[in-house]
Structures are given as structure tokens and as C-alpha cells.
Design an enzyme around this catalytic site. Sequence first.
Site, PDB file in Angstrom:
ATOM      1  N   HIS A 364       0.836  -1.240  -0.111  1.00  0.00           N
ATOM      2  CA  HIS A 364       0.048   0.114   0.088  1.00  0.00           C
ATOM      3  C   HIS A 364       0.883   1.535  -0.146  1.00  0.00           C
ATOM      4  O   HIS A 364       0.236   2.255   0.150  1.00  0.00           O
ATOM      5  CB  HIS A 364      -0.855  -0.022   1.161  1.00  0.00           C
ATOM      6  CG  HIS A 364      -1.952  -0.951   1.100  1.00  0.00           C
ATOM      7  ND1 HIS A 364      -3.266  -0.804   0.795  1.00  0.00           N
ATOM      8  CD2 HIS A 364      -2.017  -2.154   1.772  1.00  0.00           C
ATOM      9  CE1 HIS A 364      -3.870  -1.987   0.912  1.00  0.00           C
ATOM     10  NE2 HIS A 364      -3.084  -2.799   1.559  1.00  0.00           N
ATOM     11  N   LYS A 556      -8.524  13.290   4.626  1.00  0.00           N
ATOM     12  CA  LYS A 556      -7.704  12.279   4.540  1.00  0.00           C
ATOM     13  C   LYS A 556      -6.699  12.302   5.816  1.00  0.00           C
ATOM     14  O   LYS A 556      -6.897  13.584   6.295  1.00  0.00           O
ATOM     15  CB  LYS A 556      -6.948  12.206   3.203  1.00  0.00           C
ATOM     16  CG  LYS A 556      -6.314  13.584   2.705  1.00  0.00           C
ATOM     17  CD  LYS A 556      -5.735  13.454   1.364  1.00  0.00           C
ATOM     18  CE  LYS A 556      -6.802  13.636   0.224  1.00  0.00           C
ATOM     19  NZ  LYS A 556      -6.984  12.561  -0.242  1.00  0.00           N
ATOM     20  N   ARG A 557      -5.717  11.460   6.080  1.00  0.00           N
ATOM     21  CA  ARG A 557      -4.766  11.563   7.049  1.00  0.00           C
ATOM     22  C   ARG A 557      -3.891  12.841   6.563  1.00  0.00           C
ATOM     23  O   ARG A 557      -3.760  13.192   5.337  1.00  0.00           O
ATOM     24  CB  ARG A 557      -4.265  10.281   7.293  1.00  0.00           C
ATOM     25  CG  ARG A 557      -4.770   9.536   7.904  1.00  0.00           C
ATOM     26  CD  ARG A 557      -5.284   9.697   9.211  1.00  0.00           C
ATOM     27  NE  ARG A 557      -4.122   9.948  10.406  1.00  0.00           N
ATOM     28  CZ  ARG A 557      -3.768   8.920  11.170  1.00  0.00           C
ATOM     29  NH1 ARG A 557      -4.306   7.982  11.316  1.00  0.00           N
ATOM     30  NH2 ARG A 557      -2.657   8.957  11.535  1.00  0.00           N
ATOM     31  N   LYS A 562       0.489  14.129   1.087  1.00  0.00           N
ATOM     32  CA  LYS A 562      -1.133  14.523   0.832  1.00  0.00           C
ATOM     33  C   LYS A 562      -1.200  16.142   0.320  1.00  0.00           C
ATOM     34  O   LYS A 562      -2.329  16.324   0.053  1.00  0.00           O
ATOM     35  CB  LYS A 562      -1.861  13.977   1.680  1.00  0.00           C
ATOM     36  CG  LYS A 562      -1.804  12.353   1.671  1.00  0.00           C
ATOM     37  CD  LYS A 562      -2.856  11.939   2.810  1.00  0.00           C
ATOM     38  CE  LYS A 562      -2.477  10.515   3.170  1.00  0.00           C
ATOM     39  NZ  LYS A 562      -3.337   9.586   2.258  1.00  0.00           N
ATOM     40  N   THR A 664      -8.738   6.203  -1.978  1.00  0.00           N
ATOM     41  CA  THR A 664     -10.081   5.783  -2.294  1.00  0.00           C
ATOM     42  C   THR A 664     -11.037   6.837  -1.793  1.00  0.00           C
ATOM     43  O   THR A 664     -12.318   6.812  -2.417  1.00  0.00           O
ATOM     44  CB  THR A 664     -10.464   4.476  -1.186  1.00  0.00           C
ATOM     45  OG1 THR A 664     -10.020   4.903   0.332  1.00  0.00           O
ATOM     46  CG2 THR A 664      -9.565   3.282  -1.548  1.00  0.00           C
ATOM     47  N   LYS A 668     -15.049   7.833  -3.825  1.00  0.00           N
ATOM     48  CA  LYS A 668     -16.188   8.034  -3.085  1.00  0.00           C
ATOM     49  C   LYS A 668     -16.656   9.601  -3.286  1.00  0.00           C
ATOM     50  O   LYS A 668     -18.057   9.646  -3.475  1.00  0.00           O
ATOM     51  CB  LYS A 668     -15.960   8.044  -1.460  1.00  0.00           C
ATOM     52  CG  LYS A 668     -15.507   6.611  -1.071  1.00  0.00           C
ATOM     53  CD  LYS A 668     -15.062   6.752   0.333  1.00  0.00           C
ATOM     54  CE  LYS A 668     -14.344   5.309   0.592  1.00  0.00           C
ATOM     55  NZ  LYS A 668     -13.447   5.460   2.058  1.00  0.00           N
TER      56      LYS A 668
END
Length: 822
Positions: A364, A556-557, A562, A664, A668
Site C-alpha cells: 500500500h 484524509k490523514r 498528501k 479511495t 467516494k
Amino acid sequence: MASKKKTDIALDKEQLKASIVHHLRSTLGTCEEKASQESWWKATAAAVNEQVYERLTRTQQTHRKQDTRAIHYLSAEFLMGRLTSNNLHNLSLYKVCDEALRELGLDLADLCECEADMALGNGGLGRLAACFIDSLATLNYPAIGYGLHYEHGLFRQEIKDGRQIERPDSWREYGNPWEICRPESVQEIPLYGYVETVFSEDGSMKKVWHAGRKIKGVPWDIPVVGFGGSTVNILRLWESRASEFFDWDVFNAGGYVDSQAEKAQAETISKVLYPNDETEAGKELRLIQQYFFCACSIKDIMRRYKRAHGSDFSTFASQVAIQLNDTHPTVAIPELMRVLLDEEGLNWDQAWEICYQVFAYTNHTLLPEALEKWAVYLFERVLPRHLEIIYEINRRFLSEKVEAVWPGDDAIKAKLSIIEEGDQRKVRMGNLCVIGSNKVNGVAEVHSRLVQEDLFPEFAQIWPNKFCNVTNGVTPRRWLLACNPELASLYDEVVGKEWPLKLDLLRGVLKMADDKAFQKQFMSIKRRNKEKLVKVIKAETGIDVSAEAIFDIQIKRLHEYKRQQLNLLHIMALYRRLLADPDYDMHPRVFIFGSKAAPGYKLAKDIIYAINKVAERVNSDARIKDKLKVVFMPNYRVSLAEKLIPAADVSEQISTAGYEASGTGNMKLALNGALTIGTLDGANIEIAEEAGEEHCAIFGLTVDEVKAMKARGYNPYDFYYGNSEIKAVLDWFDTDYFTPGRPGELSSIKRALLEGGDTYLALADFDSYSEAHKKLDAWYRDPELWAKKAIINSATMGKFNSDRSIQDYVDQIWSLKSCKVD
Ligand code: F55
């Protein structure tokens, strides 16, 4: 209920009402007049459980009778969220239950709010596991999820004066109606101690591990109801307890003194989820957690196999598939070897052949700091026999496989070895996974390519057919049907009610993308979802926002890769433009963040603080006339995601290309009609392929351009001095503009982007990001154009159904047969 026929497990409204009241009285010990919402919720769950248990039993009987191959999904995390609405939907009971409760004077949605999230995971990896077990049950595959029964899930986040505070999450403090304790399946797990080599009279040799202590593993089963309700699989989570079969002699010989502390330590194993998402912890307790749940699970798998097949292991590999969700359960490989060799008496080749056939591994992440390595000394102390087995796996691998391809090449042996040499010798779990598995997959096309080309190139050379891709997916039952009921029923009307199983059917909506009346319907659903969220935002943060604005969401985290900091830089740039020109042409925007930072990740916490401080200043600045609002939603979690996602206009997917394995949340959000502003990273690439790149706001460097820029020697100062807006915004961090009276409180962000070298190239992508935002703004101001794009995004997400991912695993890796339960 007694009144129902045994074979008929359907349920009507009156029966459900009667059952709920019955459970309120006889299970909860209260009555209609004085019951709390909480009691009504539990009574409802108990009534639903009558349905669940009946189907669970039938599923288990069917699987036992058919004795088919099953997948065992090992994961240190299952981020389940809440189960009530999900179970009702999957049993097709949601509507009936809603009506039944209404007649009892209650509101189902309110009752669902009583349930604590089951937050037994950090983020994407754990939530993926939850989507996967939903899909496995839905597709009627024999499957069991194995994990840890953490007493405390991921911490609850509070925001105090703009800063993240971690509070313990006590999800089962007042009981959880969805789990069943199974004392009959308790396991005993050895730890520590030493290995004795015993020679028999016939000259054979045997290894005996004398454990220093033994821990009890207590299984808790959570039924996993497939959509349609025919298959109910289980998620089995192990809780640690002190063992009563404690070996005091060994214990004393081991030199331990404080027995009470040791007992407490046993119960500590499943106490708390490690809150680090992309950094490896290296702590003894974490290694023990991993071994504990893997050993319990392997014992459980063995017990079930032997019940059907005795000690004939010739069919083990055809009956059992084990998927390793990242490297966290890697120790299951040497554990299965140990059981087969030391307890079942197989020879090495027999045992290895079985292991190799049984295991497969999903990667991952490519982030180096996330790749697990355990100090050899630690391994040796906690799992002495496993270390021996790992050495032997390694010896054979290096001398047989590596030597055959690169004869005499010690450098390559050092690189591929499971053991990393150096001051502190380490066990490389990734290498062990690749060597011990018959398949290795990444989670999106581009990521799987990088797993082969950059992470494990030599292994891919040895075993070219071992590597494959399975693009992630999400369950449309939770992430559309349950969380966005209005859009779900609109889709029912257009394409029929089969879409939750066949998400590709949503393409049938494409023909309506230009239909003005349909666009209106679609956008008015979005509007109502936004209005609901406006209330949640007000309740949670006190901030007033307008549903007129564009809702731009990054959930998100928190991690540098990110790039929440890039989003923040852009917000500050917009703010500056608005201050310079109050008529600056832009549609009002609300930027919404939801994110937890790992408690030890200082810069991530500083970014949360900066977002909150910028939010305070921006939100209270009358000069910009509400054109810009910034909201940080505290305690981001699955149940909050279910409220945010249906209300999103814009989905922020802005990782540096090459770093987000898949994502992911991107799936969504698009499924619920948000437009993606994103880099060509992870599954964004495939989302843009499906929706059409012209319907997304793609920006930034590509994977190859990122590599090239890094290779050339990236210098963030080029962008700082070369772009006056970037310079002004970064310099702003050093002032007290956002932290009155306390200049420099936000400087760490500027420092990371300049002196720190801007590892994730935020400055390099800033301009292109800003242009992509301008494009979105222009699109939004053409309501028909926007509606069309939003519809197209939603309608083309069929590929990202987790049922498709599971079918890919079945076809490429697991070879399971679907097993229909009557
Ligand atoms: C948790 C614990 C450790 Cl020790 C390391 C990583 C994690 C974790 O939560 N990782 C994670 O969530 N990875 C994500 O997996 C998703 C599912 O495959 C991907 O979509 C996402 O890109 C990836 O970051």
C-alpha cells in the site's frame, strides 16, 4: 421470534416493531416509557441480529457442507465505522425499520447517531479492508477477516486553540451490539523464551520452542452481512488476556520479577491501535500485536482445516488462501512454517511449498519510512524460533534463487536479503513478504508499476509473474446507497435498483447528463446535502457557511505527501487576492478539511494549527464579504465522511505524483458527484480515464516529471524568488497576521518548504494548482456545465466498486468459487 416460521426469515413492519419492543423489555431491561435513545438503538440492533444470526448460521452450515476454498484476509486494521444503517441496508430492512420506528415515535437516523464508530484503523488501508469484507460477503465468497480487537481505536481528535489534542476512543465502553464473544475458540499464544534442539534416537532433529510466556487470545466475531443478505461472513478480532496456564518455572528462569506488570502487559497487547499511518513504529509492543493476531488466526485456520481433513496437509493449499494486508501480518509466514515444521512434522520443502501457495501480499505504500523493518535483537527476544526460520528462508533464497540469476554478486545479495546488515541488523518485512508469497499486488495501475520498477525490481526479474495490479474500490452500498439516499433513489428511477451490485449500470445515467430537468434534480439533491452539512458545520465548529458557495473538501490523514499545505497556500493566496481587490472575481468557496495527524508527527500537527489559525482570521474578516470560508472539521472519521462526501462539489486529491498509492476517498467523492482537482497520481489517473480528463481539474507534475525534477536537483527557492505570490504567502507565515501577538508560530511550514527542501514539491506545483482552481471556478459559474460534469463523474465510477476489486483478486490471486447460501 417465536411467532415466525423457522424457514421464513423475512420480516415485516409489525414483526419488526414487536421484536424491537420485545428486546427493549427483555434484552435491555427497560420499557417504552423510560427508554433512552441508546436503549432503543440497542433494541433495534438486537431485533436486526435475529435476522443476522439466522443467516450467519446458514452461511456457516453451507460453507462447512461444501468445504470450499476460503480467503483469510489478515489485516491489523479494519475501519468499519458504524454498522446499524449498513446492516439494515444490506438486509433490505432499512425502509421497513425506518417506518417501524417512526410508528414507535422514533427516528432511525437519530438512533444511528447513538452508535460509536468502530475506528479500528488509521485510514485508507483499514477502510479498504472493511469495504473488501463487505464485497466478499455480497459476492458470496467464503471469507473471514482476521484482525485485532483493540480496546481503543484511533484516538478521538479535539481541537483546542487550533491544536490537535488526542483523547482515547472508547468505542465499546457501553457495549457493542454487533459483536459476539466466542470463548469456545480461545487460543494460547507463546512469546519470548528460547529454542531447544532435541535429537531423537533415530538421529532426527527437532526444534522445541520453550515460551517465556503465554497469552490468551479471545475471539470476538462481527457478522459481515452481504448486500442482499444471503451470505453473512465473519470478521474475527482477537483480544489479548493474561493466560491462566502460566508457566511459572520458565517465567522465573527467564529472570522476570514483576509478575503483576507482566500480567498487565498481556492485556496491553490489544489495548490500543498504533496511530501512525505512514511511519513504521519499531516498538516491541507493535511486533507482539502483529504476532499475536497472526498466531491466533493461523491456529484458527489450522483448527478448521484439521476438523475437515485431519492431519493430511496435501489439500491445505487448495483450501486455504491468506491475503496479507500490507506487511503488518508478515509474521504469519514464518508462523505457518513453524506450525507445519515443529508441530505437524512436515519437512522443509513440504512446508515451504504450502506457505508459498497460500500467501499473497498487497503493498500500500512506497514511502521508505513506512517500510517495516524489525531489529534482529528484538525479533530474537520475542520470537526466537521465527528468527531461525527466517534465516533459513533467507539462506535458501539467496543461495538458490539469487545465486542462479546473479552468480557471485554479493551486492545484490545484500540488497535482496531479508536481513539488512549494519550497526543494527534488521529484518525487512517487505522482502520476506515478496519471497514468501505467490502474488504481490499494488493498489492502482501506476502504483503497481512502481512497485515492480522502483521498489522490488530485482524480485520482479526473478519472478516476473508474481507481480500484478488490483485497483482499489469502495462499497457502493455504504458510499452511495446509505450515505446519499436521495441520489440513490434518483438512480433507482433512471437505471433500476440493481446498481448497488452492478455499479457500471450508472453509465445509464450518462444519457441524462445534458438533460436540463435531470441536471436540476441532480443539483438540487447536492444542494440539500450541502444544506444538511451547513448545519453539521455550525453544530461542530460554530462557523456559518452558505450552501450557495462551492464546497471544496480535502478529507484524509494529514501527511506532507498528501499536501494539505499546498491547499492552505492556495487559500492564503486567494485571501490575499481578495484583500488586494475586494471585487476579485470568484464564486464564494468554502474550503473544508477533515484530518488527523499522527500524534508524534510535529509538522503535520503544525499544519492543522495553521489551517485553524488561517480559518479564524479569514472567517472573521468582513472585508472579503464571505467569499472565502475555511472550516476544519474536528475528529474526521467514517461517520463524518458519510456526511461530508454527499455534500462535496470539489474533491481535493493533490498528492505529489508517485506518492499516493491509490486513494479511495477520491472514488467516494467522485461517485457522489464531486469534481476532482487532482494530480496524475494513484487511482486519480484511472478516475480521469473513466470520467474523461476534461471533466476533472488535473494539474501538476507527473510521476516522471517529479522524478526528473528531483534528479536535476529541485530547489524550492527558485519558486520562492521566482513567484511573488508564493513569496508573499510564505513570508506571511513569519508574521503574526494569523496568530496576533505571536509571530513565528506558523514558521515551521515555511521552513519545511524552503530550508527543508520541500520534499513533496508543493511550490513546484503551486501555479498549476492555482490555474486548475480558476478553471473549476469558471466551470461552476456555468451551472449547466457544472451539473453535466458532476453527473458524468458520478455515472462513470462503476469501475471503483470494491466488488470489482474483489473479483480481480479472485481471478488473479485467490481462485475462489462463489458459494450461494440458501
Ligand atoms: C497504517 C499503519 C502503518 Cl504501520 C502503515 C500504514 C498505514 C496506513 O493506514 N496506510 C494506508 O492507509 N495506506 C493507504 O492505503 C490505501 C488503500 O490501499 C491507499 O488507497 C492509499 O493510497 C494508501 O496511502
